[in-house]
Design an enzyme around this catalytic site. Sequence first.
Site, PDB file in Angstrom:
ATOM      1  N   ARG B 232       0.854  -1.181   0.000  1.00 17.00           N
ATOM      2  CA  ARG B 232       0.000   0.000   0.000  1.00 17.00           C
ATOM      3  C   ARG B 232       0.898   1.243   0.000  1.00 17.00           C
ATOM      4  O   ARG B 232       1.942   1.262   0.648  1.00 17.00           O
ATOM      5  CB  ARG B 232      -0.882   0.026   1.250  1.00 17.00           C
ATOM      6  CG  ARG B 232      -2.123  -0.824   1.153  1.00 17.00           C
ATOM      7  CD  ARG B 232      -3.165  -0.207   0.218  1.00 17.00           C
ATOM      8  NE  ARG B 232      -4.395  -0.996   0.156  1.00 17.00           N
ATOM      9  CZ  ARG B 232      -4.634  -1.965  -0.715  1.00 17.00           C
ATOM     10  NH1 ARG B 232      -3.707  -2.279  -1.608  1.00 17.00           N
ATOM     11  NH2 ARG B 232      -5.785  -2.598  -0.719  1.00 17.00           N
ATOM     12  N   HIS B 280      -1.029   0.363 -10.046  1.00 13.23           N
ATOM     13  CA  HIS B 280      -1.734  -0.535  -9.123  1.00 13.23           C
ATOM     14  C   HIS B 280      -2.385  -1.666  -9.915  1.00 13.23           C
ATOM     15  O   HIS B 280      -3.609  -1.891  -9.814  1.00 13.23           O
ATOM     16  CB  HIS B 280      -2.764   0.204  -8.277  1.00 13.23           C
ATOM     17  CG  HIS B 280      -3.154  -0.576  -7.036  1.00 13.23           C
ATOM     18  ND1 HIS B 280      -3.529   0.010  -5.869  1.00 13.23           N
ATOM     19  CD2 HIS B 280      -3.185  -1.919  -6.803  1.00 13.23           C
ATOM     20  CE1 HIS B 280      -3.810  -0.914  -4.960  1.00 13.23           C
ATOM     21  NE2 HIS B 280      -3.594  -2.104  -5.511  1.00 13.23           N
TER      22      HIS B 280
END
Lengths: 315, 315
Positions: B232, B280
Amino acid sequence: MTQPRWTGVSTCRELDLHAMFGPAFADLAPDIALLTPDAVTDPGAVDFVLSWAPPADAFAPYPNLRGIFSIAAGMDAILACPSRPEGVPVFRVEDPDQAAQMAGFAAFQIVWHHRKMRQHITDQAREVWNRPDGGRSPARVRVGVMGFGFMGRAVARGAVALGYPVATLSRSVQDHPEAGMTHYTDTDRGAFLARTDILINVLPMTPATNGLFDATLFSALPQGAAFVHLGRGAQLDEDALLAALESGHLSGASLDVFAPEPLLPGHAFWSHPGILVTPHTASEAEPPAVVQNVVAHLDALNAAARANSGRRNMP
Amino acid sequence: MTQPRWTGVSTCRELDLHAMFGPAFADLAPDIALLTPDAVTDPGAVDFVLSWAPPADAFAPYPNLRGIFSIAAGMDAILACPSRPEGVPVFRVEDPDQAAQMAGFAAFQIVWHHRKMRQHITDQAREVWNRPDGGRSPARVRVGVMGFGFMGRAVARGAVALGYPVATLSRSVQDHPEAGMTHYTDTDRGAFLARTDILINVLPMTPATNGLFDATLFSALPQGAAFVHLGRGAQLDEDALLAALESGHLSGASLDVFAPEPLLPGHAFWSHPGILVTPHTASEAEPPAVVQNVVAHLDALNAAARANSGRRNMP
């Protein structure tokens, strides 16, 4: 100074094999003398030749050779050498570490094409955030490996480990199918190609594979397939590849081998946006592995000779 | 019309989950009704919420929730949502296909750094044939995986399959060591980092991992290490990474996650020659896998409820 147990000669048109492998022989096999051709005083005492791309007359001086060793997985140039004596066995290096190098390099190329990594690199240069919509699953990207020897097996296993469905193509029937793989033989080449989205070539150079990757072969792949070329340059019909990319039938290619090498300046491959060029770097046996292979084969030759002489003495 | 067996609500600040997952529910689980919040007429009949990045009040209307489902492996935004009811279990997707996607993406990044693939791309653009001298063996490139859950295990196994020595770091002791891996726990983080040439982060976002990848952590890696960031964005101290690359202590980084996403225009990461930016995209559970996960958990909740009511009836 003790007599060497074995005497070998290193000879190559392109590489200084004595500089590359001499230290590893001295370190790991001090009872083997590795000489340059110039340093040989008694050609009849030379037991083996270590080579890759040998000069045409490389083998002529040595009447008592017992083995010829390729420093590489490919031994096409040795097999084609006019002075190679017919009865002397030729051994390729079989190095598990080199096979792992090949498996990793092939895995990179599979993901490069499957995940369109060049697009990500281009997007980064333009500061574009362009998240793909689906298409990430390896389960629907069919990898095909042509050549199922020491290298092909490692490449196929690596792709299976990453979740790709893999088919292999080889001359001989695989009696023991491997998990995650379907094995095809040459008679089913059409079916193998028709189910292959990413084709990986690790075939050796032989008369049968010369120019094998041509317009006919590429047209048997499904629309949008990619080609990863890790065999030998002369196996590829370059114009056929460029035409298949131009028409969009192939989506891309990764080329690590060329004819000739280095790839010529100004060649269309260098600047083609659909082609990733690498400098014949996929894998290489490291000197310790080569020495260990040579020692193992020489020991085996000796053991076979002893067994033969034992049989000759039997009633 | 038959009564649905289960009723769920999809809610997300960023994605239209109903459009993404509705068809898969209709196809694979027709006895589940998946509604948008607007379409709910009886909030008390809502059994579950399907979400990712939920609005702050996402859970408030539903008094009888039995489960909360994240569409993704990371469920930090759900856990942090102020309206989330404490007693309701939260489930992440555990999708073997998604783990395989992650393993392949991580394998690409390992080879990208180990084999210096960006240099090959640069060389191709300049028509330079620059064959590396050695360094191809995976056996001497130590991969370290931080996080050894569903994702970390797949990533570590993929690296092992390609011949890399792998260490894992996790909170808990691994009772059953895996082939080719060394397992470290958090108390040995220093030793884990000191032996890691390519560090892969797949940790979940928690208070403990917020900002974890900082100057102290990077300085514990060996000179020339590379960092692959698949966790993250907020786990990374961006200035510390840039400084470690600037000093040459780190040789490169691959970043797939950012805070915020999309990565902001003009951010230093976009143009850094040592950083590979991807949007991502490493992995994503596909809708059928999400539906199958939801169904399996709902069935398990029902079975547990039946067992509980059975026990209550026992003398």
